[in-house]
Design an enzyme around this catalytic site. Sequence first.
Site, PDB file in Angstrom:
ATOM      1  N   ARG A 105     -22.766  91.316  95.444  1.00  0.00           N
ATOM      2  CA  ARG A 105     -22.336  90.482  94.325  1.00  0.00           C
ATOM      3  C   ARG A 105     -21.489  91.324  93.370  1.00  0.00           C
ATOM      4  O   ARG A 105     -21.772  92.519  93.167  1.00  0.00           O
ATOM      5  CB  ARG A 105     -23.592  89.990  93.608  1.00  0.00           C
ATOM      6  CG  ARG A 105     -23.349  89.048  92.446  1.00  0.00           C
ATOM      7  CD  ARG A 105     -22.830  87.727  92.887  1.00  0.00           C
ATOM      8  NE  ARG A 105     -22.980  86.696  91.859  1.00  0.00           N
ATOM      9  CZ  ARG A 105     -22.337  85.534  91.922  1.00  0.00           C
ATOM     10  NH1 ARG A 105     -21.522  85.261  92.914  1.00  0.00           N
ATOM     11  NH2 ARG A 105     -22.526  84.626  90.980  1.00  0.00           N
ATOM     12  N   THR A 377     -15.837  79.338  97.632  1.00  0.00           N
ATOM     13  CA  THR A 377     -16.825  80.114  98.351  1.00  0.00           C
ATOM     14  C   THR A 377     -16.727  79.745  99.816  1.00  0.00           C
ATOM     15  O   THR A 377     -16.176  78.711 100.150  1.00  0.00           O
ATOM     16  CB  THR A 377     -18.211  79.745  97.769  1.00  0.00           C
ATOM     17  OG1 THR A 377     -18.161  80.019  96.387  1.00  0.00           O
ATOM     18  CG2 THR A 377     -19.331  80.490  98.427  1.00  0.00           C
ATOM     19  N   ASN A 397     -15.482  82.555  93.579  1.00  0.00           N
ATOM     20  CA  ASN A 397     -15.935  81.550  92.623  1.00  0.00           C
ATOM     21  C   ASN A 397     -15.077  80.297  92.654  1.00  0.00           C
ATOM     22  O   ASN A 397     -15.319  79.412  93.441  1.00  0.00           O
ATOM     23  CB  ASN A 397     -16.058  82.114  91.214  1.00  0.00           C
ATOM     24  CG  ASN A 397     -16.986  81.261  90.364  1.00  0.00           C
ATOM     25  OD1 ASN A 397     -17.826  80.540  90.898  1.00  0.00           O
ATOM     26  ND2 ASN A 397     -16.865  81.325  89.060  1.00  0.00           N
ATOM     27  N   ASP A 419     -19.904  82.883  86.166  1.00  0.00           N
ATOM     28  CA  ASP A 419     -21.267  82.608  86.644  1.00  0.00           C
ATOM     29  C   ASP A 419     -22.330  83.199  85.713  1.00  0.00           C
ATOM     30  O   ASP A 419     -23.521  82.903  85.850  1.00  0.00           O
ATOM     31  CB  ASP A 419     -21.468  83.142  88.068  1.00  0.00           C
ATOM     32  CG  ASP A 419     -21.113  82.093  89.129  1.00  0.00           C
ATOM     33  OD1 ASP A 419     -20.921  80.918  88.771  1.00  0.00           O
ATOM     34  OD2 ASP A 419     -21.029  82.459  90.315  1.00  0.00           O
ATOM     35  N   SER A 448     -26.206  83.804  91.002  1.00  0.00           N
ATOM     36  CA  SER A 448     -25.472  83.037  92.014  1.00  0.00           C
ATOM     37  C   SER A 448     -26.337  81.904  92.556  1.00  0.00           C
ATOM     38  O   SER A 448     -27.562  81.899  92.385  1.00  0.00           O
ATOM     39  CB  SER A 448     -25.107  83.977  93.165  1.00  0.00           C
ATOM     40  OG  SER A 448     -24.532  83.261  94.234  1.00  0.00           O
ATOM     41  N   SER A 449     -25.693  80.963  93.233  1.00  0.00           N
ATOM     42  CA  SER A 449     -26.434  79.921  93.961  1.00  0.00           C
ATOM     43  C   SER A 449     -26.317  80.095  95.472  1.00  0.00           C
ATOM     44  O   SER A 449     -26.864  79.293  96.230  1.00  0.00           O
ATOM     45  CB  SER A 449     -25.873  78.534  93.612  1.00  0.00           C
ATOM     46  OG  SER A 449     -26.027  78.281  92.251  1.00  0.00           O
TER      47      SER A 449
END
Length: 565
Positions: A105, A377, A397, A419, A448-449
């Site tokens: 990340r 993404t 993103n 984010d 993050s998701s």
Amino acid sequence: MKKNYIFIFLLMVGTTSAYSQSEINPFNYHSKKDINVKNGAVVSAHPLASEAGLRMLREGGNAIDAAIATQLALAVVFPEAGNIGGGGFTVIHLSNGKNITIDYRETAPGKSFRDMYLDSAGNPLLNLSQNGHLASGVPGVIAGLFKCMKYAKLPFKKLIAPAIELAEKGFAITENEAYELNHYQGDFKKYSSVTPVFVRDTKWKAGDILVQKDLANTLKRIRDNGRKGFYEGETARLIVEEMQRGHGIISYSDLKNYQAKERAPIEFNYKGAKVITMPLPSSGGIILEQMLKMSEMNHLSKMKFETPQSINLMVEIERRCYADRGKYLGDPDFYKVPVKTLVSDAYLKERMSTFIPGKAGSSKDIKEGIIPESEQTTHFNVLDKDGNAVSVTTTINGGYGSRVVVGHAGFLLNNEMDDFSVKPGVPNMFGAVGQEANAIAPHKRMLSSMTPTIVLRNNKPWILVGTPGGTTIITSVYQTIVDIMDFGMDPHDAVNKPKFHHQWLPDVVYLEKGFDENVKNQLEEMGYKIQMRGAIGRTEVIMVNKDGSMTAVADHRGDDGAVGY
Ligand code: DON
């Protein structure tokens, strides 16, 4: 199973290429959406990237080799989201039984600070967190790939070769890519300080050849110098100079000191299978665990797909989980997150105690639980013949990230800083709200998701799944798993049938186009506010069948392509 072959376009250009020996020619190709194979499969957002991975499998590489080659090729053929200027997460199951996750990340630059996107009156400046140089976190992808190399078999030079070739010789762009490139022309001009190859006077159209010489040179520096080819030397100089021209803050030391991290995966049982998924700084794994456990406690498998009853239960589960996300989740290296409590049976039971079947809950009444202690993404999956499985989601993103192409280096930088929670309660571009746990701090990772996931049955890979889609990622992965495991759906339908989404705030149930009108009306009668929307995610699945064969399904929502042998 329904076979769905989408022919994107055909355009022959007389060029010789290593690709001409394989199934897919970069100047003349189509996407296969569903395949059934015995020896190995790759499914990603672009058939040429899937093909790059397949080449490695055919040439003796394992799933990790194929994943690295696919990811690098995506950075070339899918500039909208595939990238080397962003970050991501990789979940690996090795055939020896070991489960691993790699976190690459992006991090907040050293010169970032908590209120950097607020004006002097405290108002959020979302334009700065979402567009241009200041929106970028320190890229992690190349560090992540080199962290994965210890599990690979082939030399890195071989893995990066297809990406270099695609950048240098070019490839035919799809109709979707042409549309997106045309759509973002103004932004590329506005935010890049050196005009990138994406900008041109005439409109892009399907079949046009995109050649990326600067990107090819960057990839060659990485091939020749390893991670230093990106984080130090010429590429680092080009990034820092781009920052200086655009008033960004990523520095030489931010780049040199960036570290990808191997983290212990989240592992839990669901209906006799074992789910392996991503821990923090992704919220995906924790929330997926909460959702699946709440589903089991509330007997979801007795219900049916796309009925008012199952959607009522699943929406109320989603509402409660996203309320927790906003309050408690952030980078675990910076903030103490009560992970054990959040996924404990007692806590989850208590969270659902206010659920009234047949009635819409309200996000005004449902806040985060009480804890005693303190759209760009892309996703792809690879499975090899030995049972090594890799599930990867990476991101810059938004579409084309910050729209800043690093001058003379040819790659896009992310706009991942958005984010973070720029201010408590202020929604980011996906409508997600956050608080202290996800506040900006130097070198911290933004929440993050992304939810790359592998489900094991009898300790062997069974379902590999993931998707892009911002906050909808977690609900799409959740729905794909329950569609297969609870509602008995085949993987083609689990990927392609309409999805729905609720994320606590706003208090709206989003239904994907194509959703059953009757069910929609009944949900409204229960008291839900419904909003129809376009495509939710681009889910990729590989599923291992009882006879050991692999079914790979590429989402019909995009150019996504499955390959295998
Ligand atoms: O890490 C995240 O959760 C977001 N940056 C993902 C963004 C995304 O999926 C956009 N794609 N449609």
